[in-house]
Scaffold this motif. Structure first.
Motif, PDB file in Angstrom:
ATOM      1  N   ARG A 104       0.837  -1.193   0.000  1.00  0.00           N
ATOM      2  CA  ARG A 104       0.000   0.000   0.000  1.00  0.00           C
ATOM      3  C   ARG A 104       0.875   1.247   0.000  1.00  0.00           C
ATOM      4  O   ARG A 104       1.823   1.353   0.788  1.00  0.00           O
ATOM      5  CB  ARG A 104      -0.897  -0.005   1.232  1.00  0.00           C
ATOM      6  N   GLY A 108      -2.973   5.428  -0.780  1.00  0.00           N
ATOM      7  CA  GLY A 108      -3.958   4.368  -0.621  1.00  0.00           C
ATOM      8  C   GLY A 108      -3.958   3.338  -1.727  1.00  0.00           C
ATOM      9  O   GLY A 108      -4.596   2.287  -1.590  1.00  0.00           O
ATOM     10  N   THR A 109      -3.292   3.603  -2.841  1.00  0.00           N
ATOM     11  CA  THR A 109      -3.272   2.626  -3.944  1.00  0.00           C
ATOM     12  C   THR A 109      -2.381   1.447  -3.586  1.00  0.00           C
ATOM     13  O   THR A 109      -1.462   1.539  -2.767  1.00  0.00           O
ATOM     14  CB  THR A 109      -2.741   3.282  -5.229  1.00  0.00           C
ATOM     15  N   ASP A 130      -7.771   2.318  -4.188  1.00  0.00           N
ATOM     16  CA  ASP A 130      -8.096   1.913  -2.824  1.00  0.00           C
ATOM     17  C   ASP A 130      -9.407   1.133  -2.801  1.00  0.00           C
ATOM     18  O   ASP A 130     -10.450   1.616  -3.240  1.00  0.00           O
ATOM     19  CB  ASP A 130      -8.209   3.170  -1.940  1.00  0.00           C
ATOM     20  N   GLY A 136      -7.506  -5.206  -3.012  1.00  0.00           N
ATOM     21  CA  GLY A 136      -8.087  -4.058  -2.342  1.00  0.00           C
ATOM     22  C   GLY A 136      -9.101  -4.468  -1.288  1.00  0.00           C
ATOM     23  O   GLY A 136      -9.189  -3.867  -0.207  1.00  0.00           O
ATOM     24  N   ARG A 140      -8.957  -3.713   2.668  1.00  0.00           N
ATOM     25  CA  ARG A 140     -10.068  -2.964   3.273  1.00  0.00           C
ATOM     26  C   ARG A 140     -10.663  -3.720   4.463  1.00  0.00           C
ATOM     27  O   ARG A 140     -10.958  -3.131   5.506  1.00  0.00           O
ATOM     28  CB  ARG A 140     -11.140  -2.699   2.226  1.00  0.00           C
TER      29      ARG A 140
END
Length: 599
Positions: A104, A108-109, A130, A136, A140
């Protein structure tokens, strides 16, 4: 008939599964009825125990491999090596075709940093927004996720670039687990096969355990890399300090040893490995290539360090070429600038001491009543040959800055092999072997900061005093004529030479009174300024529009003023001959007023 001990012996001896199967087949063949059922039940129990033992043995082997990997990861000090090792071991532990890691980033990518087992390079460098894609989602939620057939899985938010890469690599089943550091998911570890595949709980736990070790190893590697950078920075800083200290010592030794600008430039050239030039306050080259120039602001390929004294800017040092490419060029040039400032200050102190000595001598030389024999002795001790002086120049700054005037006097003295000194508010230069025409011509090529009067001299005390007075008066008249940045010889002043003597001034005053006396009296008594109006009108060749523009008055006002001038001077002042006399009288009046104001 087999007994439970028979099965236990086979299990205890860790006999192969095939041997257990042969034993069961033989027992079932020789048994019948209830006995056959009992043999089947005992065989099922033995095989169940064998499977559990195999699973525990396999789990123990995985733990051993995982522990060995954890120990190996702790020895790695580079983040790239950690990532590569984790990807390779993930393939081995789960027996998959491809393993890769996504980390990461600050925005956030997620970005695929390392791939092991890929057929090409399409996976490496792929980025996910993100929360998008399988990776992802893992980041998350912070939970593992697997897909039996990724490209057909509708639970995943598909990304075109990722799907294209997965299709190129022919990926089927994919398992992803988070890399957790503290309470934050910093990335994803993924294992993939080139066929559809389901991942059971043990495989998920195994990959998650590997990801935990990887997160710790990455953190440690980051700390080691940070420590290594700090050590490298400290080492570089120490090397820079040692380099600067060595240069400072060499520069100090050069200055103490009597070295000047050339020695300083040589030390800096040696330290920087390229040419360094020293410039003075007027951007003249003091040391270095004579055709060098001061670079423009922001000019590439050049580094400049100014030389600052308490009195202001005193020059600069410039490095070009390979010297300018040195990372420490500005710092080292700054050390050189300090040394140049010391040399300049020392030179100024010596020059001031010499100036004081010469100033005392010049004051005595130009003061009447001083013993001439004593003056000649002092001149010989000061290295001044008063008999050879052929030109005397006086530099009068008026209301301007005197420092530039002093610099100009010193420059003239150096150019013509003479001497300069301060005397009663102005600078005097005594120049042997140079005629006044040549000196005046040389001065007129300069941007003068002051008025300069030049007078011829035949040598000796009396001739120097006479020439000095004439040159001083010439400079004073130049200031009175508003020519504060001009040069003139006394012979070039024409009618203004009459201002040098009292008799001449008296005659000029009579001429002024006869010509414009009533006008001046009117202005003095009534506090008016008709003289300025008349002077401007004549200077503009009697052009009404230009005169009104310069005086900022209406045309009717100008006509009224000129009519008043007619009443004071008579209408014949407009005639060409009389108009010339009026203009000259007004000019002389202004000069006399300026001389009177200067004492």
């Amino acid at each position: 008939m087999p007994t439970p001990d028979s099965w236990l012996r086979l299990l205890a001896d860790e006999r192969p599964a095939a041997e257990l199967e042969d034993f069961r087949r033989d027992q079932l063949t020789s048994a019948s009825g209830d006995r056959r059922d009992r043999v089947a039940r005992e065989a099922d129990r033995a095989f169940a125990i064998r499977r559990r033992l195999d699973a525990r043995r396999r789990h123990a082997a995985e733990l051993t491999v995982l522990n060995d990997l954890a120990r190996r990861l702790t020895t790695l000090r580079d983040s790239g090596e950690v990532l590569s090792e984790v990807a390779a071991q993930a393939r081995r532990l789960l027996d998959v075709d491809v393993a890769y890691l996504m980390l990461r980033r600050a925005d956030g990518t997620l970005r695929i940093e390392v791939v092991d087992g890929s057929m090409g390079s399409v996976l490496r460098g792929i980025e996910l927004a993100d929360g998008s894609g399988l990776g992802g989602r893992v980041v998350r939620t912070g939970e593992p996720m697997w897909s039996e057939h990724y490209l057909r899985d509708t639970r995943v938010e598909h990304v075109a670039a990722v799907d294209a890469a997965a299709e190129s690599e022919q990926l089927g089943g994919i398992l992803g687990v988070p890399l957790i550091r503290g309470d934050e998911a910093i990335g994803v570890l993924l294992a993939a096969d080139r066929r559809p595949r389901s991942f059971h709980g043990g495989e998920v736990e195994l990959l998650a355990a590997l990801a935990s070790h990887a997160a710790v190893a990455l953190h440690n590697a980051g700390l080691f890399e940070q420590h290594r950078r700090l050590v490298d920075e400290l080492r570089a800083a120490n090397a820079t300090l040692r380099r600067a200290d060595e240069l400072r010592e060499r520069l100090t030794a050069a200055v103490i040893g009597g070295g000047g600008y050339a020695e300083i430039a040589a030390e800096l050239t040696r330290a920087l490995g390229g040419p360094v030039t020293v410039f003075g306050a007027d951007h003249e080259v003091l040391a270095g290539a004579p055709d060098e120039r001061v670079p423009e602001v922001g000019e590439p390929g050049a580094v400049l360090a100014p030389v600052e004294l308490r009195s202001g800017y005193a020059g600069c040092l410039v490095a070009r070429g390979s010297a300018a490419e040195d990372a420490e060029a500005a710092r080292l040039l700054g050390l050189g600038a300090t040394s140049v400032a010391v040399v300049i200050t020392s030179e100024q102190s010596r020059a001031e001491a010499e100036m004081r000595t010469r100033g005392e001598f010049v004051s005595a030389l130009l003061s009447p009543g001083t013993d001439e024999a004593g003056l000649r002795r002092r001149a010989r001790s000061a290295g001044i040959s008063i008999a050879e002086v052929r030109t005397v120049a006086v530099f009068d700054p008026g209301d301007a800055e005197p420092r530039q005037t002093a610099a100009l006097a010193s420059r003239v003295a150096a150019e013509f092999g003479g001497w300069s000194a301060e005397h009663t508010g102005h600078l005097v230069a005594l120049l042997p072997g140079a005629d006044p025409e040549r000196v005046a011509e040389w001065l007129r090529r300069l941007d003068l900061p002051c008025a300069v009067g030049v007078s011829a001299c035949s040598g000796g005390v009396h001739a120097i005093r006479t020439a000095h007075e004439s040159a001083r008066q010439t400079a004073t008249v130049l200031l009175a004529l508003a020519r504060a940045r001009d040069c003139a010889r006394d012979a070039e002043l024409g009618i203004y030479r009459s201002l040098f003597g009292q008799a001449g001034r008296d005659e000029l005053r009579v001429f002024i009174d006869d010509t414009v006396g009533p006008l001046l009296a009117h202005d003095r008594d009534r506090r008016r300024d008709l003289a300025t109006t008349l002077r401007t009108y004549l200077e503009q060749s009697r052009h009404h529009a230009r005169t009104c523009e310069l005086l900022h008055v209406h045309a009717n006002t100008l006509y009224q003023r000129l009519e008043r001038v007619d009443r004071l001077l008579g209408p014949d002042w407009r005639e060409p001959r009389r108009a010339l006399e009026v203009q000259l009288a007004l000019r002389l009046h202004d000069v006399l007023s300026a001389l009177r104001a200067r004492g």
